[in-house]
Design an enzyme around this catalytic site. Structure first.
Site, mmCIF file in Angstrom:
data_model
loop_
_atom_site.group_PDB
_atom_site.id
_atom_site.type_symbol
_atom_site.label_atom_id
_atom_site.label_comp_id
_atom_site.label_asym_id
_atom_site.label_seq_id
_atom_site.Cartn_x
_atom_site.Cartn_y
_atom_site.Cartn_z
ATOM 1 N N GLU A 1 0.819 -1.224 0.000
ATOM 2 C CA GLU A 1 0.000 0.000 0.000
ATOM 3 C C GLU A 1 0.845 1.264 0.000
ATOM 4 O O GLU A 1 0.442 2.256 0.602
ATOM 5 C CB GLU A 1 -0.903 0.023 1.226
ATOM 6 C CG GLU A 1 -2.000 -0.972 1.221
ATOM 7 C CD GLU A 1 -3.015 -0.681 2.320
ATOM 8 O OE1 GLU A 1 -2.656 -0.034 3.298
ATOM 9 O OE2 GLU A 1 -4.158 -1.122 2.171
ATOM 10 N N GLU B 1 -6.995 -7.412 -0.224
ATOM 11 C CA GLU B 1 -7.553 -7.278 1.129
ATOM 12 C C GLU B 1 -9.011 -6.888 1.053
ATOM 13 O O GLU B 1 -9.344 -5.711 0.886
ATOM 14 C CB GLU B 1 -6.780 -6.220 1.933
ATOM 15 C CG GLU B 1 -5.378 -6.614 2.306
ATOM 16 C CD GLU B 1 -4.704 -5.573 3.208
ATOM 17 O OE1 GLU B 1 -5.400 -4.741 3.812
ATOM 18 O OE2 GLU B 1 -3.458 -5.607 3.275
HETATM 19 C C1 GAL Z 1 -4.452 -2.115 5.200
HETATM 20 C C2 GAL Z 1 -3.127 -2.796 5.445
HETATM 21 C C3 GAL Z 1 -3.300 -4.022 6.321
HETATM 22 C C4 GAL Z 1 -4.148 -3.693 7.507
HETATM 23 C C5 GAL Z 1 -5.459 -3.122 7.048
HETATM 24 C C6 GAL Z 1 -6.387 -2.715 8.155
HETATM 25 O O1 GAL Z 1 -4.266 -0.807 4.817
HETATM 26 O O2 GAL Z 1 -2.533 -3.172 4.243
HETATM 27 O O3 GAL Z 1 -2.044 -4.481 6.704
HETATM 28 O O4 GAL Z 1 -3.464 -2.792 8.287
HETATM 29 O O5 GAL Z 1 -5.232 -1.957 6.326
HETATM 30 O O6 GAL Z 1 -6.681 -3.789 8.942
#
Ligand code: GAL
Length: 822
Positions: A180, A249
């Site tokens: 990210e 994610e």
């Molecule tokens: C994303 C990140 C993850 C985690 C998530 C929130 O931005 O890549 O590692 O932090 O947010 O749970």
């Protein structure tokens, strides 16, 4: 080559024959494995957030839940706690975790980063890295790049040595570099852009033989695959036409902070986001998290990430199925997999019905598959398609693998809801009366003598002094006043400009107050009245970290600790005198005596007293023994009554506890509408309650024969008399399904003991509060279900009018609502 591996497979029986190699590649449509485009469903499970003993079960549940792959980060600070000293033992056994994935016949996605974020301490970076001269993270900084390359290369080499990349016959089909960075790269300017190019080249040169991904990186250089993160990714388009649409994610819930509430993302909405993503051409979806688990020890990030990392994920913190999320998504995965060919090879056409309703049709020569989507938050969509009519509920997607029959709708849940309960420890005769012994934390050197291990005439950031070896850092100084010193007035106070996550302040051995950050403000001013005397005064400030910052541009330099100024304020009538102590001689001491003397070890030789065990005493150690709860159900310890501190089971650190931190009473509402875009504050629960009351005790930390030891270090003051051990089990199961569906009820390895409620018609209410509606089938639903289910581990019920007796619901859709007791 082929012959040798066939022999290997013969000699070492495995559940799945190892491939000599797999060719993982991609085109604009999908990831291809051995030449076939794939629909891939994946789930994040971070290995150090559970124990090796839990891994096979978690991964197996992932497979049974319809996943193709398991994804994990690799946490640099856990593996390289001291520069060039590595740890891959126990929970950190990355290779064992990957092999467990392989044994289950699943694929792996390895997100090396090595920046993770992940609500993990310092985002996964070691603090020693920050303390190297001239260091700046995540940019074209030579020292940083060298270290990042060193760690990344080491991980890749380890994994290669074990032949775990798909290109070697192993499970890993994708690797990730950085994480990210695109979200925060603005402040790094041109250097940020060069850094990303360097990352890409560095990764590519490691020659892993599988594609590399970079999430949220709009300028990802070829051949890096730019992927999406978020609650919804259907609108995402990767920057290269030859990159498939991938979602690294899909947040199944959210994380929790001390003072915060329990996040809840509805099952309907998670399913909607996935179905919509596949409707709009997505081919890879990873759930973040599939199992969130526990932030043991000091691994929680921050500031203020809780010990539980449950995340409202399909598998709960302890590894139980979180129903209906787990089951409803499993059904979705099965349907999507059944359409793999059409989805990845079919021609795509769409019909816009207006009002946010649309159909997407995937067509191959063999047939077609359809998605009907309705993104309207309020109104259901009546669709007519190829001569048939369909109703697509608001904020849902219907999937028709043959474009004719509805096989799945994201808003129609036919999976049971499991209500988890905590059961008291049956191995203890009277579990509420654990016998405690105690010891004070010895602070004489710091409180009375102000004596540390190093001194300086400057106030330093805690990271710099402590190297993150402990949560605790003492800042101490002495101040001398002459007899008739003009400073020495009646009204005096001590003022500390603080970025300590928690601050405890002592003057001449006396605790004068403490403060912690509230409402996310980690910079605050502490000021309390203090008594100073003529002669020598000792000021001792204890700064306590609760998880180091894990996110943001230049997050490594977010200050923590006491950076000052610190002053004594004297008020004499109208006159205010300020004595700045910032450049006094400060003495520093990292850590506490009890930690150094390992009081948490079961066999600690130190003296513990059973006499007059104190309550609400700050900086106090407590110890007790208990019997492991019988059976295999997950174990928790209820720490209600305690303040803040750390807990150990048989010497294993189970994390920070802070049940005294009550979440604010506003921001929860009884109603949770899955319709409309989700955000982390939507549908929260647990308002006005301790942020975290129960703490996971993995079974592998316990011995079944004899006594187990619980040690608590209580820093605020608390009452341990209510502490007790419990197991988490399914207490009851509910369902509320429409006619013509099949509902399966299961008490998860236990038998169903009674049917508390059942009604076929138009019942109302929710699980635990169902009531009969205005119409009901003529047969006694409770009797029918009692016969079919009670005494069994599972039962499967056809919801038909024939079975329950035709109710007259004046044409309205009929449902069966059930509540069964486990
Ligand atoms: C994303 C990140 C993850 C985690 C998530 C929130 O931005 O890549 O590692 O932090 O947010 O749970």
């Amino acid at each position: 080559m082929v012959v040798a591996s066939a022999i290997d497979a013969f000699l070492v029986p495995r559940k799945e024959v190892r491939h000599p190699y797999r060719c993982v590649s991609h085109d604009g449509r999908a990831i291809t494995i051995d030449g076939h485009r794939r629909v891939l469903l994946s789930g994040s499970i971070h290995y150090p957030r559970s124990t090796p003993e839990m891994w096979p079960d978690l991964i197996k549940k992932g497979k049974e839940g319809g996943l193709d792959a398991i994804e994990t980060y690799v946490f640099w600070n856990a593996h390289e706690p001291t520069r060039r000293q590595y740890d891959f033992s126990g929970k950190l056994d990355l290779i064992r975790f990957l092999k467990t994935i392989q044994d289950e016949g699943l694929y792996g996605v390895l997100r090396i980063g090595p920046y993770a974020c992940a609500e993990w301490n310092y985002g996964g970076f070691p603090v020693w890295l920050h303390n190297m001269p001239g260091m700046v993270f995540r940019t074209t900084n030579k020292a940083y790049m060298d270290e990042m390359q060193n760690f990344t290369t080491m991980i890749v080499d380890m994994v290669k040595k074990e032949k775990l990349f798909a290109s070697q016959g192993g499970p890993i089909i994708l690797a990730q570099i950085e994480n990210e960075y695109g979200n925060i790269m603005g402040p790094y300017g041109e250097a940020g852009k060069s850094y990303i190019k360097w990352c890409a080249n560095m990764a590519q040169a490691l020659d892993v033989g599988v594609p590399w991904i970079m999430c949220q990186q709009n300028d990802a250089p070829q051949p890096m695959l730019n992927t999406c993160n978020g609650f919804y990714c259907d609108n995402f388009t990767p920057n290269n036409p030859n990159t498939p649409k991938m979602w690294t994610e899909n947040w199944t819930g959210w994380f929790k902070q001390w003072g915060g509430k329990n996040p809840h993302r509805t099952t309907e909405d998670v399913a909607f986001s996935v179905a919509r993503f596949f409707q709009r051409g997505g081919t890879f979806n990873n759930y973040y998290m599939y199992h969130g688990g526990t932030n043991f020890d000091r691994t929680a990030g921050g500031p203020y990430i809780t010990t539980s990392y449950d995340y409202d994920a399909p598998l709960d913190e302890y590894g139980n199925l979180s129903q209906p999320k787990y089951g409803h998504l499993k059904q979705l995965h099965d349907v999507l997999h059944s359409m793999e060919k059409t989805l990845t090879y079919g021609n795509i056409s769409t019909i816009d019905f207006g009002n946010s309703a649309s159909a997407t049709i995937y067509t191959t020569q063999e047939g077609s598959s359809c998605f009907f989507g309705n993104g309207n938050e309020n109104s259901d969509a009546a669709i007519s398609f190829r001569g048939e009519s369909y109703v697509v509920p608001a904020w849902s997607v219907t999937i028709l693998p043959d474009c004719k029959t509805e096989a799945y709708n994201t808003a129609k849940i036919t999976t049971q809801t499991s209500m988890m309960v905590k059961k008291s420890n049956e191995a203890e005769e009277d579990p509420s009366t654990l016998k405690w012994s105690w010891r004070p934390e010895n602070m004489d050197n710091f409180l009375l003598r102000g004596k540390g291990e190093s001194t300086n005439t400057q106030l330093f950031d805690q990271k710099v002094v402590s190297n993150d070896q402990s949560d605790y850092l003492w800042y101490m100084t002495t101040v001398k006043f002459r007899k008739r010193d003009p400073f020495l007035v009646k009204n005096m106070s001590l003022r500390v400009n603080s970025t300590a996550h928690v601050l405890r302040v002592f003057v001449n051995g006396k605790h004068i107050g403490n403060q912690h950050a509230e409402n996310g403000k980690f910079h605050y001013i502490f000021e309390k009245d203090a008594k100073f005397k003529s002669g020598r005064n000792v000021i001792s400030l204890l700064s306590i970290t609760v998880g180091l910052q894990n996110y943001g541009a230049f997050f490594e330099s977010v200050p923590v600790g006491i950076t000052g100024p610190i002053s004594i304020i004297g008020r004499n009538g109208d006159e205010t005198i300020v004595k700045d102590l910032s450049s006094h001689k400060w003495s520093y001491k990292t850590g506490l005596n009890g930690f150094e003397n390992k009081l948490f070890k079961t066999e600690s030789p130190s003296k513990w007293s059973f006499q007059s065990v104190p309550l609400n005493r700050t900086m106090t150690w407590y110890k007790t023994t208990f019997k492991a709860p019988l059976g295999n159900d997950p174990v928790v310890v209820d720490l209600l009554g305690l303040g803040k501190g750390t807990a150990w089971i048989n010497g294993n650190n189970i994390g920070r506890y802070w049940p005294a931190f009550i979440s604010s009473s506003d921001g929860c509402s009884a109603k949770c509408n899955y319709r409309g875009a989700y955000y982390a504050e939507k549908c929260q629960t647990n308002c006005g309650e301790p942020t975290q009351r129960w703490y996971h005790v993995p079974r592998s930390f316990l011995i079944t024969e004899g006594d187990n030891t619980l040690v608590l270090f209580e820093e605020m003051g608390g009452n341990p008399s209510l502490v007790n051990f419990q197991t988490t089990i399914v207490g009851s199961v509910c369902a509320n399904v429409y006619e013509k569906n099949v509902i399966e009820l299961s008490c998860d390895r236990k038998t169903i003991s009674a049917i508390k409620f059942a009604s076929f018609g138009n019942p109302d209410g929710n699980c635990g509060s169902f009531v009969k509606g205005t119409c009901e089938g003529s047969k006694n639903a409770v009797d029918i279900l009692t016969k079919e289910c009670v005494g069994k581990e599972k039962c499967s019920i056809d919801v038909t009018a024939e079975k329950f007796g035709v109710p007259d619901c004046s044409g309205a859709a009929r449902r069966l609502a059930i509540e069964a007791i486990c």
